[in-house]
Write a protein that holds these residues in place. Structure first.
Motif, short mmCIF file in Angstrom:
data_model
loop_
_atom_site.label_atom_id
_atom_site.label_comp_id
_atom_site.label_asym_id
_atom_site.label_seq_id
_atom_site.Cartn_x
_atom_site.Cartn_y
_atom_site.Cartn_z
N GLY A 6 2.25 3.09 -2.40
CA GLY A 6 1.97 4.08 -3.44
C GLY A 6 3.13 4.29 -4.39
O GLY A 6 4.13 3.59 -4.36
N LEU B 126 2.84 9.25 -3.95
CA LEU B 126 1.70 9.88 -4.60
C LEU B 126 0.53 8.91 -4.64
O LEU B 126 0.72 7.70 -4.81
CB LEU B 126 2.06 10.25 -6.05
N THR B 127 -0.66 9.43 -4.50
CA THR B 127 -1.84 8.62 -4.73
C THR B 127 -2.02 8.50 -6.24
O THR B 127 -1.35 9.18 -7.02
CB THR B 127 -3.09 9.28 -4.12
N ASP B 128 -2.94 7.66 -6.67
CA ASP B 128 -3.20 7.53 -8.11
C ASP B 128 -3.62 8.86 -8.72
O ASP B 128 -3.18 9.23 -9.80
CB ASP B 128 -4.28 6.47 -8.37
N GLU B 129 -4.46 9.60 -8.00
CA GLU B 129 -4.93 10.90 -8.50
C GLU B 129 -3.79 11.90 -8.62
O GLU B 129 -3.68 12.63 -9.60
CB GLU B 129 -6.05 11.45 -7.62
N GLU B 130 -2.94 11.95 -7.60
CA GLU B 130 -1.79 12.86 -7.63
C GLU B 130 -0.84 12.49 -8.77
O GLU B 130 -0.31 13.37 -9.45
CB GLU B 130 -1.03 12.82 -6.30
N PRO C 201 0.80 -1.23 0.00
CA PRO C 201 0.00 0.00 0.00
C PRO C 201 0.84 1.28 0.00
O PRO C 201 0.34 2.35 0.29
CB PRO C 201 -0.79 -0.12 1.31
#
Length: 103
Positions: free
Chosen positions: A11, A52-56, A9
């Motif tokens: 990222g 980073l998250t997927d959106e970032e 998890p």
């Protein structure tokens, strides 16, 4: 370890300065007395780990339109005098693990 990192998890690494490094190879060190020890090296960023998250990641990719945001961040930080520092750590005395599981 690398597979757990990939599927874990944690990222996507934000940039080169905030990413841990893990040595793939195990080295055999021998002291003056002839005692052998197996060692693996790890590098930890002193400024912390950032992901980073997927959106970032999508935003960074769209904003730069290239895959070089991490290199650009590293270049800019060095130019401004904020040199990245990594703490080298090691795992040793894993002879039993190395000889039974990995070698």
């Amino acid at each position: 370890m690398q597979l757990m990192w990939l599927l874990g998890p944690r990222g996507i690494p934000a940039d080169w300065r905030h990413m841990e490094g893990f040595g793939v190879h195990t080295f055999k060190m021998v002291n003056k007395a002839g005692k052998e020890t197996y060692v693996k090296f790890h590098w930890k960023p002193t400024c912390g780990v950032k992901v980073l998250t997927d959106e970032e990641a999508k935003e960074v990719g769209m904003a730069n339109n290239v895959q070089s945001h991490a290199t650009e961040d590293l270049w800019n930080s060095i130019e401004s005098g904020m040199y990245p520092l990594l703490k080298c750590t090691s795992r040793s005395n894993c002879e039993q693990v190395c000889t039974t599981a990995f070698c």
